[in-house]
Write a protein that holds these residues in place. Sequence first.
Motif, PDB file in Angstrom:
ATOM      1  N   ASP A 170       9.242  -3.508  -4.869  1.00 10.57           N
ATOM      2  CA  ASP A 170       8.305  -4.213  -3.992  1.00 10.57           C
ATOM      3  C   ASP A 170       8.638  -5.706  -3.999  1.00 10.57           C
ATOM      4  N   GLU A 171       9.096  -6.216  -2.894  1.00 13.60           N
ATOM      5  CA  GLU A 171       9.492  -7.626  -2.763  1.00 13.60           C
ATOM      6  C   GLU A 171      10.356  -8.075  -3.949  1.00 13.60           C
ATOM      7  N   PRO A 172      11.465  -7.407  -4.181  1.00  9.96           N
ATOM      8  CA  PRO A 172      12.237  -7.680  -5.409  1.00  9.96           C
ATOM      9  C   PRO A 172      12.887  -9.060  -5.451  1.00  9.96           C
ATOM     10  N   MET A 173      13.093  -9.672  -4.272  1.00 10.90           N
ATOM     11  CA  MET A 173      13.823 -10.947  -4.285  1.00 10.90           C
ATOM     12  C   MET A 173      12.918 -12.155  -4.130  1.00 10.90           C
ATOM     13  N   THR A 190       0.852  -1.203   0.000  1.00 15.38           N
ATOM     14  CA  THR A 190       0.000   0.000   0.000  1.00 15.38           C
ATOM     15  C   THR A 190       0.884   1.247   0.000  1.00 15.38           C
ATOM     16  N   THR A 191       1.910   1.234   0.847  1.00 17.89           N
ATOM     17  CA  THR A 191       2.821   2.392   0.911  1.00 17.89           C
ATOM     18  C   THR A 191       3.468   2.618  -0.454  1.00 17.89           C
ATOM     19  N   ILE A 192       3.963   1.542  -1.046  1.00 15.08           N
ATOM     20  CA  ILE A 192       4.662   1.670  -2.332  1.00 15.08           C
ATOM     21  C   ILE A 192       3.713   2.166  -3.418  1.00 15.08           C
ATOM     22  N   LYS A 193       2.481   1.675  -3.409  1.00 15.28           N
ATOM     23  CA  LYS A 193       1.514   2.141  -4.415  1.00 15.28           C
ATOM     24  C   LYS A 193       1.166   3.619  -4.204  1.00 15.28           C
ATOM     25  N   LEU A 194       1.180   4.054  -2.951  1.00 11.52           N
ATOM     26  CA  LEU A 194       0.926   5.472  -2.682  1.00 11.52           C
ATOM     27  C   LEU A 194       2.106   6.318  -3.173  1.00 11.52           C
ATOM     28  N   LEU A 195       3.312   5.793  -2.993  1.00  3.81           N
ATOM     29  CA  LEU A 195       4.503   6.527  -3.450  1.00  3.81           C
ATOM     30  C   LEU A 195       4.512   6.655  -4.970  1.00  3.81           C
ATOM     31  N   THR A 196       4.040   5.608  -5.650  1.00  5.20           N
ATOM     32  CA  THR A 196       4.125   5.579  -7.117  1.00  5.20           C
ATOM     33  C   THR A 196       2.827   6.026  -7.804  1.00  5.20           C
ATOM     34  N   ARG A 197       1.915   6.591  -7.048  1.00  4.39           N
ATOM     35  CA  ARG A 197       0.674   7.172  -7.592  1.00  4.39           C
ATOM     36  C   ARG A 197      -0.273   6.131  -8.191  1.00  4.39           C
ATOM     37  N   LEU A 198      -0.147   4.890  -7.778  1.00  2.00           N
ATOM     38  CA  LEU A 198      -1.081   3.883  -8.298  1.00  2.00           C
ATOM     39  C   LEU A 198      -2.392   3.928  -7.512  1.00  2.00           C
ATOM     40  N   ILE A 199      -2.296   4.345  -6.252  1.00  2.00           N
ATOM     41  CA  ILE A 199      -3.505   4.589  -5.463  1.00  2.00           C
ATOM     42  C   ILE A 199      -3.351   5.966  -4.818  1.00  2.00           C
ATOM     43  N   PHE A 226      13.244  -0.564  -0.751  1.00  2.00           N
ATOM     44  CA  PHE A 226      12.621  -1.838  -1.121  1.00  2.00           C
ATOM     45  C   PHE A 226      11.892  -2.476   0.050  1.00  2.00           C
ATOM     46  N   SER A 227      10.823  -3.180  -0.282  1.00  2.00           N
ATOM     47  CA  SER A 227      10.104  -3.921   0.754  1.00  2.00           C
ATOM     48  C   SER A 227      10.535  -5.368   0.665  1.00  2.00           C
ATOM     49  N   SER A 228      10.510  -6.027   1.797  1.00  2.00           N
ATOM     50  CA  SER A 228      10.909  -7.441   1.787  1.00  2.00           C
ATOM     51  C   SER A 228      10.406  -8.149   3.026  1.00  2.00           C
ATOM     52  N   HIS A 229      10.241  -9.438   2.875  1.00  2.00           N
ATOM     53  CA  HIS A 229      10.004 -10.221   4.082  1.00  2.00           C
ATOM     54  C   HIS A 229      11.178 -11.186   4.286  1.00  2.00           C
ATOM     55  N   ILE A 230      12.179 -11.080   3.368  1.00  2.00           N
ATOM     56  CA  ILE A 230      13.384 -11.904   3.527  1.00  2.00           C
ATOM     57  C   ILE A 230      14.392 -11.065   4.311  1.00  2.00           C
ATOM     58  N   LEU A 253       9.569  -1.317  -9.418  1.00  2.39           N
ATOM     59  CA  LEU A 253       9.358  -2.738  -9.707  1.00  2.39           C
ATOM     60  C   LEU A 253       8.214  -3.235  -8.833  1.00  2.39           C
ATOM     61  N   PRO A 254       7.074  -3.603  -9.452  1.00  2.11           N
ATOM     62  CA  PRO A 254       5.958  -4.107  -8.640  1.00  2.11           C
ATOM     63  C   PRO A 254       6.259  -5.506  -8.087  1.00  2.11           C
ATOM     64  N   GLU A 255       5.471  -5.909  -7.102  1.00  7.06           N
ATOM     65  CA  GLU A 255       5.604  -7.258  -6.560  1.00  7.06           C
ATOM     66  C   GLU A 255       5.123  -8.246  -7.622  1.00  7.06           C
ATOM     67  N   GLN A 256       5.875  -9.289  -7.870  1.00  5.37           N
ATOM     68  CA  GLN A 256       5.560 -10.278  -8.910  1.00  5.37           C
ATOM     69  C   GLN A 256       5.079  -9.576 -10.181  1.00  5.37           C
ATOM     70  N   PRO A 257       5.965  -8.848 -10.841  1.00  7.55           N
ATOM     71  CA  PRO A 257       5.527  -8.004 -11.964  1.00  7.55           C
ATOM     72  C   PRO A 257       4.860  -8.797 -13.077  1.00  7.55           C
ATOM     73  N   GLN A 258       3.783  -8.235 -13.583  1.00  9.58           N
ATOM     74  CA  GLN A 258       3.104  -8.797 -14.759  1.00  9.58           C
ATOM     75  C   GLN A 258       3.413  -7.845 -15.907  1.00  9.58           C
ATOM     76  N   LEU A 259       3.997  -8.367 -16.953  1.00 10.38           N
ATOM     77  CA  LEU A 259       4.425  -7.512 -18.054  1.00 10.38           C
ATOM     78  C   LEU A 259       3.681  -7.941 -19.314  1.00 10.38           C
TER      79      LEU A 259
END
Lengths: 307, 254
Positions: A165-168, A52-61, A195-199, A87-93
């Motif tokens: 967002d969760e790049p690894m 949510t934070t990342i989407k707010l930073l990147t103007r997606l929400i 970057f966000s991560s849970h690792i 880079l979105p989480e699990q990017p769909q291109l």
Amino acid sequence: MSNLAIRTEGLTKIYKGELGQKSIVGLEDLNLEVFEGEVFAFLGPNGAGKTTTIKLLTRLIYPTKGKVWILGRQNTTRLSMEKVGYLPEQPQLYGYLTGGEFLDFLSRIFGLDSEVRKRRTAELLDRVGLGRQKDLLIRNYSRGMMQRLGLAQALINDPSLLILDEPMASLDPIGRKDFRDLILELKRQGKTIFFSSHILSDAEMIADRVGILNHGRQVSVGRLGDLVSSQVTSVEVTFVLDPTKLSQSDLGTKDVVVQAEKVLVHLREEEEVPDFLKRIERWGGRVVSVVPQRKSLEEVFMAEIGR
Amino acid sequence: MRIAFVAWNTFKETVRNRVMVNILIFAVGLILLSLVVGDWSLGHQVKVIKDFGLSAMSIFGLLIAIFIGIRLMVQELEQRTIYVIASKPIYRWEIVVGKYIGLGVTLAVNVVLMSLALWGADLIMEGKMDLGLVPAILLIYVEILLIVGFALFFSSFAAPTLSALLTLAVFIIGHLSEFLREYVQLYPDKGFHWLLKCLYYVVPNLEKLNLKMAVVEQIERPPHAVSYGFLYGVAYITLLLFLTAAVFAKKDFK
């Protein structure tokens, strides 16, 4: 404010519930400061509010309340994203494009001229290990390849700030190592990486500062060194002692590991160390090492989110 | 320029879409099949071929407009490909307009290919290509663009199935517009009078874009029918794009 790459003020996002469902607080009153040139890891369990934070930073929400500044400019304008790579989480291109076409398309959006477009597309594909797959349709890419291409697209505009967002998450161990190396190289070039991560181990290896988020609220933020090294959890003392004298020592219920003449003891309190060293001398032993055990990021993380 | 890049990308997307290519091949095949159907209608072969061909163009154009138009937006949102493009320095309205233009170009190519098939059939039957069909074809294209505008608008806020149904409803009501007006005039006291009146004013009168009968039967057209129909369609399309862009600009990409 000039040396801040990201600044948020009271950033709040409430997702309205649909048809009688309750509203959900995605993020509450986030005041964040990320300095230019640093690597900032944003940590938290699933649903903590990282994406949510990342989407707010990147103007997606859009925020329910609060403001965001990106590289000194409020992110309400198109131009605020000009020097940002995301880079979105699990990017769909776009599966119908090839890797090369995809990067070319995005570089056109940034207004890069033809020569730069071609050079940068080729360089980035090589850099993320997709040079030989540049003419392959993206729909045929594996998840890991998609992640690598996602990273390449985030770098296409030579950004000053990278938001990942969760790049690894989708990378294998080698991919993660490559990625960490790339992040450190980008940091050396003066770029800011958020970057966000849970690792946590990856974050521990590359982050300068860490923010921990839980239930939409920031619960901790600070330099990695301050968070993890100021708290000594135990002290590991290794000494050599004649095995025959071991039985005469009064190690009692202490956490002990014995290997031939070498004895390793974990002391739970740092204050016990001076007294314990005197006892070793009394037993006729020889101290090999005294190593304070610091709190790992994982332990800090668990303590913070367990509050 | 960013609009042009999005449009070019959308054109590539639609051209590489197997569903669209299949519909197009089927449409061209069906138009050519009108040669056989024409053979069954004694003495009216040429008229039947033209009527059949123009109708096929309209129906298949509608199918492509609904399926591809809705898919175009829904796919971006559901597959989350929108995250990458919308986070770049581009206005959201530029994405909407670019996608619309890209699909419009694809549909123009489709209409041209279907027209060539029709003229090919005409050449075989009549020994000449009837260029008098051009006004009808032009307005069929405007009608398809208008339907795409609705498909894009509905899919910017509604689920795909609902968007398809609403777009189809617009197509049907749009062709029954004159009946609506007459019904409202005949029975002004009926309970749902206001609803029919509302539909009459909101939904475009697609019969204003229908010159099929006029060109096939060579009936005299009202003066300025083509230019009026063209401007009527363009005005609606502009309004729809404006509304879609407004919805899209406020949308949270969750």
